[in-house]
Design an enzyme around this catalytic site. Structure first.
Site, mmCIF file in Angstrom:
data_model
loop_
_atom_site.group_PDB
_atom_site.id
_atom_site.type_symbol
_atom_site.label_atom_id
_atom_site.label_comp_id
_atom_site.label_asym_id
_atom_site.label_seq_id
_atom_site.Cartn_x
_atom_site.Cartn_y
_atom_site.Cartn_z
ATOM 1 N N THR A 1 -18.857 -15.173 -20.820
ATOM 2 C CA THR A 1 -18.012 -16.011 -21.685
ATOM 3 C C THR A 1 -16.535 -15.659 -21.490
ATOM 4 O OG1 THR A 1 -19.798 -16.139 -23.286
ATOM 5 C CG2 THR A 1 -17.607 -16.692 -24.087
ATOM 6 N N ASN B 1 -28.232 -22.941 -16.324
ATOM 7 C CA ASN B 1 -29.045 -22.032 -17.141
ATOM 8 C C ASN B 1 -30.277 -22.701 -17.745
ATOM 9 O OD1 ASN B 1 -26.567 -23.152 -18.350
ATOM 10 N ND2 ASN B 1 -27.470 -22.481 -20.279
ATOM 11 N N ALA C 1 -23.429 -9.004 -16.470
ATOM 12 C CA ALA C 1 -24.402 -7.977 -16.077
ATOM 13 C C ALA C 1 -25.774 -8.152 -16.730
ATOM 14 C CB ALA C 1 -23.845 -6.596 -16.417
ATOM 15 N N THR D 1 -9.144 -0.134 -22.708
ATOM 16 C CA THR D 1 -9.897 0.960 -22.080
ATOM 17 C C THR D 1 -11.217 0.442 -21.511
ATOM 18 O OG1 THR D 1 -8.887 2.497 -23.619
ATOM 19 C CG2 THR D 1 -10.880 3.263 -22.490
ATOM 20 N N CYS E 1 -33.367 -27.394 -32.543
ATOM 21 C CA CYS E 1 -33.711 -28.143 -33.752
ATOM 22 C C CYS E 1 -32.762 -27.776 -34.895
ATOM 23 C CB CYS E 1 -35.103 -27.724 -34.199
ATOM 24 S SG CYS E 1 -36.249 -29.062 -34.338
#
Ligand code: PLP
Length: 391
Positions: free
Chosen positions: A70, A155, A204, A241, A328
């Site tokens: 994303t 997908n 990943a 980081t 749904c």
């Protein structure tokens, strides 16, 4: 429990997990710090970058670590870095919501968005892209500020897109090309140079790596703006980081999958056949969606007259995890944009499920899945009552 939802996520590779541990407990230093304690973490990131680059035939400097698919998709769609910036986006009709919703956001900010239609198998049409790129007198200027994005593999139905041809077409008219390869990396042979793409997104957890980590490939010379403002990590392009353990786990998982691509493909195609043979042997009527060139193990099946959601829950009760093709809500089934785009009628789309097999599934599990479907579809007392449905 039989896990057959590998397009949603996969089990962590054992060697990847082992490789990660030391960076959580022992060598936990911040890779940006200059002292020797942090050297191991810094070195591990640099080796992971090289390993990942090798797996897709890129250079290490072209790999930027992110938090997953994303983020990689949003980075390219929203934060483009050309001097003139991207004013037009062209994407396929069947992209993941990470692309579709990022495009909607850009559209609200004044960027035009157009969609490349797909055929009944979900293949994006190169000639339709050409039409979008060559329209109007201002075509050349238009293309200079255009980004085309088409996923490498879908997908929901597994269709593999003609990325090389689409990228060539985009480049012919001066546009940039991105591919969301989240469902393909670690499952298909990827060579970014052969594909000719400028940007490629990967995640990943779709290839037996940890969740919450991925990467963006940015071809050398292809401009993109830094994602975050902050420290100098990722060559100043993605401050923050680094998730060292996950980056290391991702590289190990990808290397392991890439080493066994052909072996896994052969196995998965065999498992698909087992399921289909059980259904055929028992005269269960179904439609297999998508293109014959598909991600191995991805099976989108439609059962006319049934609710995909109900099939999911019945299979769940039998200890089998799969996905639906359409979601749904309390009143009405939301037909997936992918099934709509391939022209599927509402009844069939509502009865669609996705079985996505992975390298850990066995032949006896495939038999069990097939037999479970036969049992459910055979005892069809709960078949959808079409008379009371909204139109
Ligand atoms: N793109 C595609 C094609 C996907 O299938 C997914 C996840 O399902 C994503 C993007 C999002 O990836 P992530 O879960 O790593 O954010």
């Amino acid at each position: 429990m039989i896990y057959a939802d590998n397009a949603a996520t996969t089990k962590l590779d054992t060697e990847a997990f082992e490789a990660m541990k030391t960076f959580l407990f022992d060598d936990y230093g911040n890779p940006s710090q200059p002292y020797s304690f942090s050297r191991k973490a810094r070195y591990a990131i640099s080796e992971a970058r090289k390993d990942i680059a090798r797996c897709i035939n890129a250079n290490p400097e072209e790999i930027f670590f992110t938090s997953g698919g994303t983020e990689s998709d949003n980075w390219v769609i929203k934060n483009f870095g050309l001097p003139s910036d991207i004013k037009h986006l062209i994407v396929s009709e069947i992209e993941h919501h990470a692309i579709i919703n990022a495009c909607k956001h850009q559209n609200m900010c004044g960027v035009s968005v157009e969609y490349i239609p797909v055929d009944e198998k979900g293949v994006a049409l190169v000639e339709e892209l050409k039409k979008l790129l060559t329209r109007g007198e201002e075509a050349a200027a238009y293309c200079e500020t255009t980004l085309v994005s088409v996923m490498l593999a879908n997908n929901e139905i597994g269709t593999i897109e003609p990325i090389k041809e689409l990228a060539e077409m985009a480049h012919k008219y001066g546009a940039f090309f991105h591919t969301d390869a989240v469902q393909a990396v670690g499952h298909l042979k990827i060579d970014v140079k052969e594909l000719g793409v400028d940007f490629l997104s990967a995640s990943a957890h779709k290839f037996n790596g940890p969740k919450g980590v991925g990467f963006l490939y940015v071809k050398k010379g292809a401009l993109i703006q830094p994602l975050n403002d902050g420290g100098a990590q990722e060559n100043g392009m993605r401050a923050g980081t680094e998730n060292v353990a996950s980056i290391v786990g991702m590289a190990k998982a990808l290397k392991n999958n890439v080493m066994c691509l052909e072996e896994n493909e052969t196995k998965l195609i065999k498992l698909e056949r087992i399921i289909e043979n059980v259904l055929k042997r028992n005269s269960v009527e179904y439609v297999r969606n998508g293109y014959s060139k598909h991600v191995p193990g991805n099976m989108s099946l439609s059962f006319n007259g049934f609710e995909g959601e109900a099939l999911l829950h019945r299979l769940d009760l039998m200890g089998i995890c799969i996905s639906t093709g359409s979601a749904c809500d309390s009143k009405r089934t939301q037909i997936s944009h992918v099934l709509k785009a391939i022209g599927m009628d509402r009844d069939l789309a509502e009865g669609t499920i996705r079985i996505s097999l992975g390298k850990n599934n066995t032949e006896s599990e495939a038999e069990t899945i097939g037999n479970a479907l036969v049992e459910i579809i055979g005892g069809n007392d709960w078949r959808r009552n079409t008379e009371h449905r909204e139109t």
